[in-house]
Design a protein around this motif. Structure first.
Motif, short mmCIF file in Angstrom:
data_model
loop_
_atom_site.label_atom_id
_atom_site.label_comp_id
_atom_site.label_asym_id
_atom_site.label_seq_id
_atom_site.Cartn_x
_atom_site.Cartn_y
_atom_site.Cartn_z
N CYS A 74 0.88 -1.16 0.00
CA CYS A 74 0.00 0.00 0.00
C CYS A 74 0.92 1.21 0.00
O CYS A 74 1.46 1.59 1.04
N SER A 76 0.21 4.30 -0.55
CA SER A 76 -0.38 5.54 -0.02
C SER A 76 -0.69 5.44 1.47
O SER A 76 -1.22 6.40 2.04
N CYS A 77 -0.37 4.33 2.11
CA CYS A 77 -0.63 4.17 3.53
C CYS A 77 0.54 4.70 4.36
O CYS A 77 1.70 4.63 3.94
N ASN A 85 -7.31 5.78 9.82
CA ASN A 85 -6.39 5.88 8.68
C ASN A 85 -5.72 4.54 8.41
O ASN A 85 -5.30 3.84 9.34
N TRP A 86 -5.64 4.19 7.13
CA TRP A 86 -4.96 2.96 6.74
C TRP A 86 -3.48 3.09 7.02
O TRP A 86 -2.87 4.13 6.81
N THR A 130 -13.97 2.91 1.81
CA THR A 130 -13.05 2.82 0.67
C THR A 130 -11.74 2.17 1.10
O THR A 130 -11.41 2.13 2.29
N PRO A 132 -7.42 2.17 0.34
CA PRO A 132 -6.42 3.16 -0.09
C PRO A 132 -6.24 3.16 -1.61
O PRO A 132 -6.52 2.18 -2.30
N GLU A 133 -5.73 4.29 -2.12
CA GLU A 133 -5.58 4.47 -3.56
C GLU A 133 -4.46 3.64 -4.18
O GLU A 133 -4.66 2.97 -5.18
N LYS A 134 -3.28 3.70 -3.62
CA LYS A 134 -2.11 3.10 -4.27
C LYS A 134 -1.80 1.72 -3.71
O LYS A 134 -0.83 1.51 -3.01
N GLU A 136 -0.91 -2.29 -4.60
CA GLU A 136 -0.35 -3.08 -5.71
C GLU A 136 0.11 -4.45 -5.24
O GLU A 136 0.49 -4.64 -4.10
#
Length: 146
Positions: A74, A76-77, A85-86, A130, A132-134, A136
């Motif tokens: 992650c 963006s974490c 918060n993640w 939701t 997190p955004e990033k 992978e």
């Protein structure tokens, strides 16, 4: 020049030429790709949630591969535990935070799954809306079968 000496030179030339040809051959390479990936939120305790990952990898290289290690990140974490918060622990991945596929033949596809890509603690027992955004999934390593 004696016939023995010519034979020795011919054999020596043949050996050198063979070595040159063998060393110039194109080496076969291994290549593994992620073909599918999905992140799933799982409730770990009353107010804690975890993101797990699953998907498929495929060997698209020229040779069979082994010991394929897959994990997730992650990007963006944060690293601080902050309610709502993640966060992640980016030190060393624990065994359940990665999956290892022992063998994958050329053109074969295999499923993977692992836990603990990211974590969140909420003040109330509600699942986060939701992720997190990033996020992978990555192939950390593999070995080519000789």
């Amino acid at each position: 020049m004696s016939p023995n000496r010519m034979t020795v030179k011919a054999v020596f030339f043949f050996i050198v030429a063979s070595l040159v040809l063998v060393s110039c051959q194109e080496r076969k390479t291994g290549k593994v790709i992620i073909t599918e990936s999905e992140f799933v939120v799982r409730q770990d305790s009353d107010k804690a949630y975890v993101i797990d990952a699953r998907g498929k990898v495929k060997n698209v290289g020229d040779v069979d591969v082994k010991k394929i290690v897959i994990t997730g990140y992650c990007r963006s974490c944060g690293e601080l535990i902050n309610p709502g918060n993640w966060f992640v622990s980016e030190y060393e991945k624990m065994p359940d935070q990665k999956d290892t596929i022992s063998y994958l033949a050329v053109d074969a596809e295999e499923e993977f799954s692992f836990k603990g890509v990211a974590f969140i603690y909420n003040m109330v027992p509600e699942q986060p809306e939701t992720i997190p955004e990033k996020m992978e999934v990555v192939i950390e390593s593999f070995e080519v079968v000789e």
